[in-house]
Motif scaffolding. Sequence first.
Motif, PDB file in Angstrom:
ATOM      1  N   LEU A   1      -0.053  12.817  -0.946  1.00  0.00           N
ATOM      2  CA  LEU A   1       1.220  13.458  -1.293  1.00  0.00           C
ATOM      3  C   LEU A   1       1.755  12.739  -2.522  1.00  0.00           C
ATOM      4  N   GLN A   2       2.393  13.483  -3.405  1.00  0.00           N
ATOM      5  CA  GLN A   2       3.116  12.836  -4.503  1.00  0.00           C
ATOM      6  C   GLN A   2       4.554  12.659  -4.056  1.00  0.00           C
ATOM      7  N   ILE A   3       4.962  11.384  -3.950  1.00  0.00           N
ATOM      8  CA  ILE A   3       6.355  11.127  -3.566  1.00  0.00           C
ATOM      9  C   ILE A   3       7.040  10.484  -4.764  1.00  0.00           C
ATOM     10  N   GLY A   4       8.037  11.170  -5.307  1.00  0.00           N
ATOM     11  CA  GLY A   4       8.724  10.653  -6.488  1.00  0.00           C
ATOM     12  C   GLY A   4       7.739  10.366  -7.609  1.00  0.00           C
ATOM     13  N   GLY A   5       6.699  11.172  -7.659  1.00  0.00           N
ATOM     14  CA  GLY A   5       5.749  11.042  -8.736  1.00  0.00           C
ATOM     15  C   GLY A   5       4.598  10.093  -8.455  1.00  0.00           C
ATOM     16  N   GLU A   6       4.629   9.404  -7.338  1.00  0.00           N
ATOM     17  CA  GLU A   6       3.526   8.475  -7.051  1.00  0.00           C
ATOM     18  C   GLU A   6       2.697   8.989  -5.881  1.00  0.00           C
ATOM     19  N   PRO A   7       1.403   8.774  -5.905  1.00  0.00           N
ATOM     20  CA  PRO A   7       0.560   9.267  -4.808  1.00  0.00           C
ATOM     21  C   PRO A   7       0.624   8.361  -3.577  1.00  0.00           C
ATOM     22  N   PHE A   8       0.799   8.970  -2.432  1.00  0.00           N
ATOM     23  CA  PHE A   8       0.778   8.246  -1.149  1.00  0.00           C
ATOM     24  C   PHE A   8      -0.267   8.895  -0.256  1.00  0.00           C
ATOM     25  N   GLU A   9      -1.023   8.057   0.451  1.00  0.00           N
ATOM     26  CA  GLU A   9      -2.051   8.588   1.345  1.00  0.00           C
ATOM     27  C   GLU A   9      -1.475   8.752   2.756  1.00  0.00           C
ATOM     28  N   VAL A  10      -1.711   9.920   3.342  1.00  0.00           N
ATOM     29  CA  VAL A  10      -1.222  10.154   4.707  1.00  0.00           C
ATOM     30  C   VAL A  10      -2.126   9.419   5.686  1.00  0.00           C
ATOM     31  N   ILE A  11      -1.525   8.487   6.487  1.00  0.00           N
ATOM     32  CA  ILE A  11      -2.336   7.753   7.477  1.00  0.00           C
ATOM     33  C   ILE A  11      -1.959   8.104   8.915  1.00  0.00           C
TER      34      ILE A  11
ATOM     35  N   ARG B   1       0.833  -1.203   0.000  1.00  0.00           N
ATOM     36  CA  ARG B   1       0.000   0.000   0.000  1.00  0.00           C
ATOM     37  C   ARG B   1       0.864   1.247   0.000  1.00  0.00           C
ATOM     38  N   ARG B   2       0.410   2.237  -0.756  1.00  0.00           N
ATOM     39  CA  ARG B   2       1.149   3.500  -0.770  1.00  0.00           C
ATOM     40  C   ARG B   2       0.570   4.421   0.300  1.00  0.00           C
ATOM     41  N   VAL B   3       1.097   4.211   1.507  1.00  0.00           N
ATOM     42  CA  VAL B   3       0.666   5.044   2.626  1.00  0.00           C
ATOM     43  C   VAL B   3       1.888   5.725   3.215  1.00  0.00           C
ATOM     44  N   ALA B   4       1.668   6.842   3.904  1.00  0.00           N
ATOM     45  CA  ALA B   4       2.800   7.605   4.436  1.00  0.00           C
ATOM     46  C   ALA B   4       2.495   8.117   5.839  1.00  0.00           C
ATOM     47  N   VAL B   5       3.550   8.169   6.666  1.00  0.00           N
ATOM     48  CA  VAL B   5       3.449   8.765   7.999  1.00  0.00           C
ATOM     49  C   VAL B   5       4.380   9.978   8.010  1.00  0.00           C
ATOM     50  N   LEU B   6       3.858  11.111   8.483  1.00  0.00           N
ATOM     51  CA  LEU B   6       4.621  12.357   8.402  1.00  0.00           C
ATOM     52  C   LEU B   6       5.338  12.677   9.708  1.00  0.00           C
ATOM     53  N   GLY B   7       6.563  13.176   9.587  1.00  0.00           N
ATOM     54  CA  GLY B   7       7.217  13.790  10.729  1.00  0.00           C
ATOM     55  C   GLY B   7       6.411  15.010  11.155  1.00  0.00           C
ATOM     56  N   ALA B   8       6.470  15.333  12.445  1.00  0.00           N
ATOM     57  CA  ALA B   8       5.563  16.325  13.016  1.00  0.00           C
ATOM     58  C   ALA B   8       5.613  17.680  12.301  1.00  0.00           C
ATOM     59  N   ASP B   9       6.805  18.086  11.857  1.00  0.00           N
ATOM     60  CA  ASP B   9       6.932  19.428  11.295  1.00  0.00           C
ATOM     61  C   ASP B   9       6.458  19.548   9.850  1.00  0.00           C
ATOM     62  N   LEU B  10       6.158  18.395   9.243  1.00  0.00           N
ATOM     63  CA  LEU B  10       5.813  18.452   7.823  1.00  0.00           C
ATOM     64  C   LEU B  10       4.349  18.776   7.562  1.00  0.00           C
ATOM     65  N   VAL B  11       3.522  18.624   8.578  1.00  0.00           N
ATOM     66  CA  VAL B  11       2.086  18.869   8.379  1.00  0.00           C
ATOM     67  C   VAL B  11       1.868  20.292   7.887  1.00  0.00           C
ATOM     68  N   GLU B  12       2.472  21.202   8.597  1.00  0.00           N
ATOM     69  CA  GLU B  12       2.298  22.609   8.260  1.00  0.00           C
ATOM     70  C   GLU B  12       2.867  22.894   6.878  1.00  0.00           C
ATOM     71  N   VAL B  13       4.060  22.287   6.612  1.00  0.00           N
ATOM     72  CA  VAL B  13       4.740  22.522   5.341  1.00  0.00           C
ATOM     73  C   VAL B  13       3.860  22.122   4.159  1.00  0.00           C
ATOM     74  N   PHE B  14       3.295  20.921   4.236  1.00  0.00           N
ATOM     75  CA  PHE B  14       2.588  20.411   3.053  1.00  0.00           C
ATOM     76  C   PHE B  14       1.089  20.664   3.067  1.00  0.00           C
ATOM     77  N   PHE B  15       0.521  20.843   4.277  1.00  0.00           N
ATOM     78  CA  PHE B  15      -0.937  20.972   4.313  1.00  0.00           C
ATOM     79  C   PHE B  15      -1.425  22.230   5.008  1.00  0.00           C
ATOM     80  N   GLY B  16      -0.508  23.017   5.593  1.00  0.00           N
ATOM     81  CA  GLY B  16      -0.957  24.226   6.278  1.00  0.00           C
ATOM     82  C   GLY B  16      -1.896  23.874   7.403  1.00  0.00           C
ATOM     83  N   ASP B  17      -3.060  24.493   7.414  1.00  0.00           N
ATOM     84  CA  ASP B  17      -4.012  24.254   8.495  1.00  0.00           C
ATOM     85  C   ASP B  17      -4.913  23.056   8.242  1.00  0.00           C
ATOM     86  N   LEU B  18      -4.801  22.468   7.065  1.00  0.00           N
ATOM     87  CA  LEU B  18      -5.711  21.361   6.741  1.00  0.00           C
ATOM     88  C   LEU B  18      -5.364  20.108   7.529  1.00  0.00           C
ATOM     89  N   ASP B  19      -6.372  19.245   7.718  1.00  0.00           N
ATOM     90  CA  ASP B  19      -6.124  17.964   8.370  1.00  0.00           C
ATOM     91  C   ASP B  19      -5.442  17.049   7.356  1.00  0.00           C
TER      92      ASP B  19
END
Lengths: 422, 227
Positions: free
Chosen positions: A187-197, A163-181
């Motif tokens: 996220l596109q990682i190396g061109g492939e979509p990964f779902e943040v779980i 499965r293409r799933v991803a876990v984010l380091g704490a500081d990346l939420v703001e970087v990639f999603f701002g205020d969104l949940d």
Amino acid sequence: MPPREKLARLRRLVPPLVGDALDNLRASWRAQALTLAGIVWGAASVVLLLSLGSGFNDFLDFGFGKTGDRWVAVDPEYTSTEAGGRLPGRRIRFTVRDLDRVRAGVPSAGRAVAENQDIVPVVTPRRTRATVVSAAGPELFHIQNHAVGRGRYFDADDERRGRRVAVLGADLVEVFFGDLDPLGRTLQIGGEPFEVIGVLVRKGWQFMTNSDIHDRMIFVPLSAGLRALGDGETIETILVEPRRIQDEPVVRREVRAALWPLHNLPPEETRAVSFMSVPEISEPSRRIFFVLQLLLGVVGTVTLAMAGTGVANLMIAIAHERRAELAVRRTCGARRADLMLQLLVETAVVVLVGGTLGVAIGLSAVLLIQVAPLPPDFPPPRILPSVVSTTFLVLVAVGLAAGVAPARVAARVDPASALRVT
Amino acid sequence: MGALIALRDVRKRFSLGEGEVEILRGIDLDVDEGEFIAIMGPSGSGKTTMLEILGALSRPSAGSYHFDGDAIESHDDDALADLRAARMGFVFQTFNLMPRMTAVRNAALPLLYAGAGRAEREARARGLLERLGLGHRLDHRPGQMSGGERQRVAIARALVNDPRVVLADEPTGNLDEKTGREILELFDDLHGGGRTLIVVTHAPEVAERAGRVIRIRDGRIESDAAA
Ligand SMILES: Nc1ncnc2c1ncn2[C@@H]1O[C@H](COP(=O)(O)OP(=O)(O)OP(=O)(O)O)[C@@H](O)[C@H]1O
Ligand SMILES: [Mg+2]
């Protein structure tokens, strides 16, 4: 005298002697203030220094604990011997088969996991940024002490199904999603979509990485990551966690034994893989901190011992001053040992009273430092019950040692001199 | 039954720098249970030295001392301390009370070393002080008491372990005449109660009350006579 009688005599004599000692101290503490101050200062500094030391130690445990304190990273290198008709200098390459060999053939390891890391462009509608991505088995969660703040970490099922799933380091939420949940977003990682779980709990500065990199990384399952990040097969590193920290050298031996046949390596080959071990890396700092702590403890104890010398001198003078009283006690039936006990008790009481005051002051100083504005990476001192009990043990030792000389003065008092008190 | 105290050719020598001086030069003395003895003699004759031997506070340089049939020579230092704790009471010219202790605790001191528990120590010291007329001074410290009261507390301390003998060195020496007389009356009472008393003194009034007066001169018994 049989030991039981001795004990009974001790139990009978000590309470009134302690009472007398406190009375004497109350009556003459002004004259003894300077000596007492030495003990107070000594005890306070022992407490303070030991607390600072345990603060340092915590800092170390904590710093290494954040990224896992005992794993060993096994990296493929180049051969140094001729083998199977091949020249030295052959590049070793790890694949999932190596991981399987390690899992099956290293009994002293509790966990093993493969990890590939790469810096790749990661894209969300909000931002594109080059980010460190780790592709590893779910065991990495335990080996490197991750904690999930929201959502979940990927598991064996995610790994198996690729499965293409991803876990984010704490500081990346703001970087990639701002205020969104971020949970459920892509996220596109190396061109492939990964779902943040999941999102990890912030670790802050880590001793092992000398940075806060774990807070700025993305973690994905090995199976999906291998495809997105590499050639789908080559593994960069295998992390092995010994069951017990002291088994670390055994683990190295077993890893070699497990991998050598797979790569046709002779027993004398030593360079084909390298090891980077957290216990080995943390050892020197632990040693430095231990020595530092020892030093602080010694400084405090020496201070206290010097103060003890002051008390010993004071009590010698007091014993001389009270020779008449001591002689009268001898006429009342006190044995030589009873008078020695009296001076020992009295000296110990002086030391313990001063010491208790000092411990209280030392603890207050620690509390003050804890709330004071400290430089960012300064480890705050910590109050441990063992620090307080160690200090009291040292105090008792100092008190008894300081009492020896005064006790000997008391022992020499001539009972007959009671008749010649002027 | 033999004498309570038996000294035979007791000598006491002190070393003075190079040489030695012999302060007691062959004392023979028997004291029976219940006697009231006054020891008199000029200053420096050796009275206190003799009392110190009788009280097992120091050992004779030569000669023998039997107390209640036991040879003191064979006792070690602890045994002598235990003997004092159980069977002797001392009264001093300067009272020698513990300045920070109450009357009760002062009087109870020998019991502490003789092995009595706290409650028993308190009760016996209290009872004795009350009998000596100090019921109103039980929790006073020596500094809060008159000389006569202090000496009474000291006498209570000497009696608290119910000793076989009470030894006193100039017990009235620091007291005015009237108070001294009161203390002597107390000694009379003790004697009347069967207590053995040995009192070193310069005062003729003491000798008058004693049943036997021993005069010492230059370390020898000059005379030993019923008063
Ligand atoms: N420990 C000692 N060392 C040397 N000489 C001592 C010691 N004790 C006593 N003397 C000497 O022994 C002599 C007798 O002393 P002691 O105290 O027995 O006399 P005393 O009869 O009690 O006199 P006083 O009536 O003045 O009290 C004195 O000359 C004294 O200096
Ligand atoms: Mg005298």
